[in-house]
Motif scaffolding. Structure first.
Motif, PDB file in Angstrom:
ATOM      1  N   VAL A   1      27.636  46.700  42.572  1.00 61.81           N
ATOM      2  CA  VAL A   1      27.401  45.358  43.093  1.00 61.81           C
ATOM      3  C   VAL A   1      28.765  44.703  43.201  1.00 61.81           C
ATOM      4  N   VAL A   2      29.150  44.319  44.423  1.00 58.20           N
ATOM      5  CA  VAL A   2      30.472  43.740  44.657  1.00 58.20           C
ATOM      6  C   VAL A   2      30.278  42.335  45.212  1.00 58.20           C
ATOM      7  N   ALA A   3      30.979  41.355  44.640  1.00 61.41           N
ATOM      8  CA  ALA A   3      30.742  39.975  45.053  1.00 61.41           C
ATOM      9  C   ALA A   3      31.931  39.096  44.760  1.00 61.41           C
ATOM     10  N   GLY A   4      32.072  38.061  45.569  1.00 66.80           N
ATOM     11  CA  GLY A   4      33.020  36.996  45.286  1.00 66.80           C
ATOM     12  C   GLY A   4      32.451  36.076  44.228  1.00 66.80           C
ATOM     13  N   ASN A   5      33.329  35.510  43.404  1.00 67.63           N
ATOM     14  CA  ASN A   5      32.910  34.727  42.246  1.00 67.63           C
ATOM     15  C   ASN A   5      33.454  33.302  42.330  1.00 67.63           C
ATOM     16  N   ALA A   6      32.831  32.405  41.581  1.00 68.50           N
ATOM     17  CA  ALA A   6      33.256  31.010  41.565  1.00 68.50           C
ATOM     18  C   ALA A   6      34.602  30.802  40.887  1.00 68.50           C
ATOM     19  N   ASP A   7      35.150  31.826  40.225  1.00 71.96           N
ATOM     20  CA  ASP A   7      36.470  31.682  39.610  1.00 71.96           C
ATOM     21  C   ASP A   7      37.594  32.133  40.542  1.00 71.96           C
ATOM     22  N   GLY A   8      37.261  32.486  41.792  1.00 67.25           N
ATOM     23  CA  GLY A   8      38.265  32.872  42.770  1.00 67.25           C
ATOM     24  C   GLY A   8      38.553  34.354  42.838  1.00 67.25           C
ATOM     25  N   SER A   9      37.767  35.182  42.140  1.00 70.68           N
ATOM     26  CA  SER A   9      37.985  36.626  42.110  1.00 70.68           C
ATOM     27  C   SER A   9      36.833  37.374  42.766  1.00 70.68           C
TER      28      SER A   9
ATOM     29  N   GLU B   1      27.433  46.074  34.281  1.00 73.75           N
ATOM     30  CA  GLU B   1      28.715  46.225  33.600  1.00 73.75           C
ATOM     31  C   GLU B   1      29.863  46.036  34.588  1.00 73.75           C
ATOM     32  N   LYS B   2      30.807  45.190  34.232  1.00 69.66           N
ATOM     33  CA  LYS B   2      31.972  44.948  35.084  1.00 69.66           C
ATOM     34  C   LYS B   2      32.905  46.156  35.060  1.00 69.66           C
ATOM     35  N   LEU B   3      33.309  46.615  36.262  1.00 72.69           N
ATOM     36  CA  LEU B   3      34.242  47.728  36.370  1.00 72.69           C
ATOM     37  C   LEU B   3      35.632  47.265  36.780  1.00 72.69           C
ATOM     38  N   TRP B   4      35.703  46.310  37.704  1.00 75.26           N
ATOM     39  CA  TRP B   4      37.011  45.784  38.064  1.00 75.26           C
ATOM     40  C   TRP B   4      36.908  44.373  38.624  1.00 75.26           C
ATOM     41  N   GLY B   5      38.060  43.707  38.648  1.00 80.48           N
ATOM     42  CA  GLY B   5      38.157  42.373  39.210  1.00 80.48           C
ATOM     43  C   GLY B   5      39.451  42.219  39.980  1.00 80.48           C
ATOM     44  N   PHE B   6      39.414  41.430  41.038  1.00 79.77           N
ATOM     45  CA  PHE B   6      40.585  41.219  41.889  1.00 79.77           C
ATOM     46  C   PHE B   6      40.723  39.723  42.127  1.00 79.77           C
ATOM     47  N   ARG B   7      41.786  39.087  41.619  1.00 80.05           N
ATOM     48  CA  ARG B   7      42.004  37.653  41.776  1.00 80.05           C
ATOM     49  C   ARG B   7      42.536  37.374  43.176  1.00 80.05           C
ATOM     50  N   LEU B   8      41.860  36.480  43.890  1.00 85.24           N
ATOM     51  CA  LEU B   8      42.188  36.258  45.292  1.00 85.24           C
ATOM     52  C   LEU B   8      42.558  34.805  45.585  1.00 85.24           C
ATOM     53  N   SER B   9      41.853  33.845  44.967  1.00 87.94           N
ATOM     54  CA  SER B   9      41.975  32.449  45.360  1.00 87.94           C
ATOM     55  C   SER B   9      42.066  31.544  44.134  1.00 87.94           C
ATOM     56  N   ARG B  10      42.649  30.365  44.337  1.00 89.62           N
ATOM     57  CA  ARG B  10      42.687  29.352  43.283  1.00 89.62           C
ATOM     58  C   ARG B  10      41.417  28.511  43.260  1.00 89.62           C
ATOM     59  N   ARG B  11      40.502  28.764  44.171  1.00 88.70           N
ATOM     60  CA  ARG B  11      39.191  28.120  44.189  1.00 88.70           C
ATOM     61  C   ARG B  11      38.131  29.211  44.302  1.00 88.70           C
ATOM     62  N   GLY B  12      36.862  28.801  44.246  1.00 93.98           N
ATOM     63  CA  GLY B  12      35.791  29.776  44.315  1.00 93.98           C
ATOM     64  C   GLY B  12      35.662  30.399  45.696  1.00 93.98           C
TER      65      GLY B  12
END
Length: 732
Positions: A238-246, A256-267
């Protein structure tokens, strides 16, 4: 290495199914059968005129969502009614004729989303079962049969503390592996009281919670990025954008979380697109490196842990914050916030061409039959033929409202039966040339992975969230799951434990003691894995709270099983020797909130409490009660008493003048009486030291009543609020 074109990936994965398919007949999800904005349809329209050639039919409907199409039916959500009859709506139309087959209307409550933004989330359909899933602006997640029978519903706001913003873009569910997955900001109970953008996986047949995942950090916005389920690196994720900008990737079977990628300073609002092992994501806010606003990135989806930077394959700066990209034949098509279409090489990120479509882009593009279909908010519907260096504009028409102005289009097109379907705020349209394609069972990406189950990679403990009465029991099922999200079998043996629960736990069955309401967890270690489930013990009978048993320490946490009270929104405090429930003055953030004290399906009760409001400068707070999805609000600055259900719309609201003073205790009582032609919501207020008046202070009729809902307390803390002596009585 150049990614494999879409049609080759499709044939490799589904070759045997494609040979057997009598026809493509489904658009079961917002972004299509493969969740990438494309479908292998043919014979699609390349020009049309509103009310003329190319328009097969138009149905009366008002909405912002994208339709889904399954087995010859078009399902769409929207809004309906006027004044006191305003409601949310799910409707099913005949895909060939536009005939209305069935509809269900349901109330809006506990939200500040205005009427013109109701029905924005798109439905989701399960091709295996024909079930239709809807997420409403009030937080109801509902499951229907294809014929409109309601099978189950969950109240995400009252059960899990769902938070909705004013914007109205409620998250669209996704169906995969027998699960219905939807994410939303929540501040629930216990450990889930901390606000997070959480992902809830429900059993598609029963509505039971299978898992909950909170992969991100502090939410920066209320957002609406729809999850995508895809096979990456031999696992279904399951891959999705998050409200924390990742962007996050989670295992389908366990969350279970496998990876995260920080993209934005907003959601993040736009959904990702997956092609092979690559994940394409976009946003329209400040970039994490602070250089520009907005970005499209390509991520290697096989990463683990924090993959920011090291797994970024390319980037392209553009304000693509709302529309999700479409991926077809090695090209990524992205629409930015200003209505510009960018055609990017999916391998390198090089821009092949771009074209202006309008001024505001919200709907996501669709690619099928060698054509690209795109909408803009001002009613424009565009048809292009993408090429190597340009996109040839085949047709551009504007849908007009009855007053001659442009109709609004916020959704995306849906493609099925050789037809193109889309929603506006003045009608549901079907476009096509010639006869419709042969109908047959849909052959999208399989909802459940094919083949024998593999080696287990995780453990489910179902139900992952449950409510039981004192003295009642809940039985847990322990399931091992493989990397494709398939259940491999039951977990045998293992070690069970309970945390924070009063009762007995034996062989996977928890039986609650007959004591007070509370919450806790059941845990299992088996097969080398661990899993947990949360349990709330809630009385369905009468009860009372005076907060005196909490002790004398100032600012203590509230009872952990309450919904929406954590994070300092409500506290227990000793004031002049008296133990009270306290809603502090909020100097920052939201001042308005509800706390829910009982089951979401409760009805036929009276709730009463004493409360006092202080003054902060010139401001008095608002404070009150919640019963059956109505609010009784003693409004400070307005010096009135109001009954309402829908804060931003005031569909059935009634108000009476009521002068009250700061620093004075008042008692409030509230009851909802269901009658043959609706309901009457009754409330009364009096000074605590005075006798209760015989007459109700306010009575508000509702011809479209809320028949159930959790009891609770309401507060808008423009100044301090204190509560005491909360009583709930089940009416005879």
């Amino acid at each position: 290495m150049k990614p494999t074109p879409f049609h080759l990936l499709l044939c490799a994965a589904l070759g045997p199914l494609l040979l057997a398919a009598p026809g493509w007949s489904a658009w079961p999800a917002w972004r299509g059968p493969f969740q990438n904005g494309g479908a292998p349809e043919t014979g699609l329209v390349e020009s049309w005129t509103p009310g003329g050639p190319g328009q097969v039919w138009k149905a009366a409907f008002t909405g912002r969502s994208t339709p889904v199409v399954l087995d010859g039916r078009v399902f769409v959500t929207g809004r309906v009614g006027r004044d006191v009859t305003e409601q949310e709506r799910i409707a099913a139309f005949d895909a060939a004729t536009g005939e209305l087959l069935w509809e269900d209307r349901f109330n809006v409550f506990h939200t500040t989303i205005p009427f013109n933004r109701v029905g924005w989330a798109s439905p989701a359909a399960d091709p295996r079962t024909g079930r239709i899933y809807v997420h409403g602006v009030q937080g109801l997640l509902r499951c229907y049969t294809r014929d409109g029978e309601l099978l189950w519903e969950r109240s995400l706001t009252e059960e899990f503390g769902r938070i909705s913003g004013y914007g109205g873009r409620v998250q669209t569910p996704v169906v995969a592996g027998g699960l219905v997955i939807v994410n939303f900001l929540s501040s629930g109970w216990g450990a889930h009281g901390v606000p997070r953008d959480r992902y809830f996986a429900f059993d598609g047949e029963t509505g039971e919670v299978v898992w909950v995942s909170a992969p991100g950090g502090r939410p920066l916005d209320t957002t609406y990025s729809t999850p995508v389920v895809a096979e990456i690196g031999g696992e279904r994720l399951v891959v999705a954008g998050n409200a924390d900008g990742s962007v996050y990737a989670m295992r389908l079977g366990t969350g279970e979380k496998l990876w995260g990628f920080r993209l934005s300073r907003r959601g993040l609002n736009a959904a990702v697109v997956v092609g092979g092992d690559r994940v394409y994501a976009s946003h329209g806010e400040e970039n994490v490196d602070g250089s520009t606003m907005g970005r499209v990135v390509c991520i290697d989806g096989r990463g683990r842990g924090d993959v920011t930077g090291t797994h970024e394959l390319w980037r392209y700066d553009a304000l693509c914050g709302y529309a999700s990209p479409a991926l077809s034949d090695g090209v990524l098509y992205a629409i930015d916030n200003s209505g510009n279409l960018h055609a990017l090489d999916a391998d390198s990120g090089r821009r092949r061409w771009h074209r202006n479509l309008g001024t505001v882009g919200r709907g996501s593009p669709v690619v099928a039959d060698g054509k690209l279909y795109a909408t803009t908010v001002n009613g424009r519907f565009h048809i292009l033929r993408p090429g190597e260096t340009d996109g040839e504009l085949l047709d551009s028409d504007q849908v007009l409202a009855p007053d001659g102005g442009p109709a609004e289009i916020f959704g995306s097109p849906a493609v099925a039966h050789g037809r193109v379907y889309f929603t506006t705020d003045e009608g549901l349209y079907c476009l096509g040339d010639g006869p419709a394609a042969e109908e047959g069972r849909a052959r999208p990406a399989p909802q459940t992975a094919e083949g024998p189950a593999g080696e287990a990679v995780g453990l489910q403990l179902v139900p992952a969230e449950s409510t039981v009465e004192p003295g009642g029991s809940v039985r847990f099922e322990a399931r091992l799951v493989d990397a494709m999200g398939r259940v491999t079998g039951a977990a045998e043996g293992g070690t069970w434990s309970a945390e924070g629960l009063a009762g007995t736990l034996s062989d996977g069955v928890f039986t609650a003691d007959a004591g007070p309401d509370h919450g806790g967890a059941v845990n299992l270690s088996a097969g080398g894995f661990t899993a947990g489930a949360r349990v709330r013990v809630l009385t369905r009978g009468s009860w009372s709270l005076d907060f005196g048993a909490a002790g004398a320490v100032e600012d203590r946490p509230v009872p952990g099983h309450w919904i929406g009270s954590a994070g300092g929104k409500f506290l227990l405090r000793r004031v002049e020797g008296e133990d009270l429930l306290h809603k502090p003055f909020a100097r920052r953030g939201l001042q308005r909130s509800n706390v829910y004290l009982g089951p979401a399906d409760l009805s036929g009760y009276t709730i009463q409490a004493s409360m006092m409001g202080d003054r902060h400068r010139r401001n008095l707070p608002d404070m009150g009660l919640v019963a059956q999805r109505y609010t009784l609000d003693l409004m400070g600055n307005h010096q009135q008493l109001q009954v309402r259900s829908w804060a931003s719309d005031l569909r059935m609201a009634a108000s009476v003048p009521f002068e009250w003073e700061s620093g004075v205790w008042y008692t409030m009582k509230m009851r909802v009486d269901l009658e043959s032609e609706g309901a009457v919501v009754r409330g009364k207020v009096w000074r605590r030291e005075a006798p209760e008046p015989a007459a109700w202070t306010i009575e508000a009729p509702d011809p479209l009543p809320n028949r159930q809902g959790a009891p609770g307390l309401y507060g808008h803390s423009a100044a301090e609020i204190y509560y005491d002596d909360v009583v709930l009585r089940i009416d005879d």
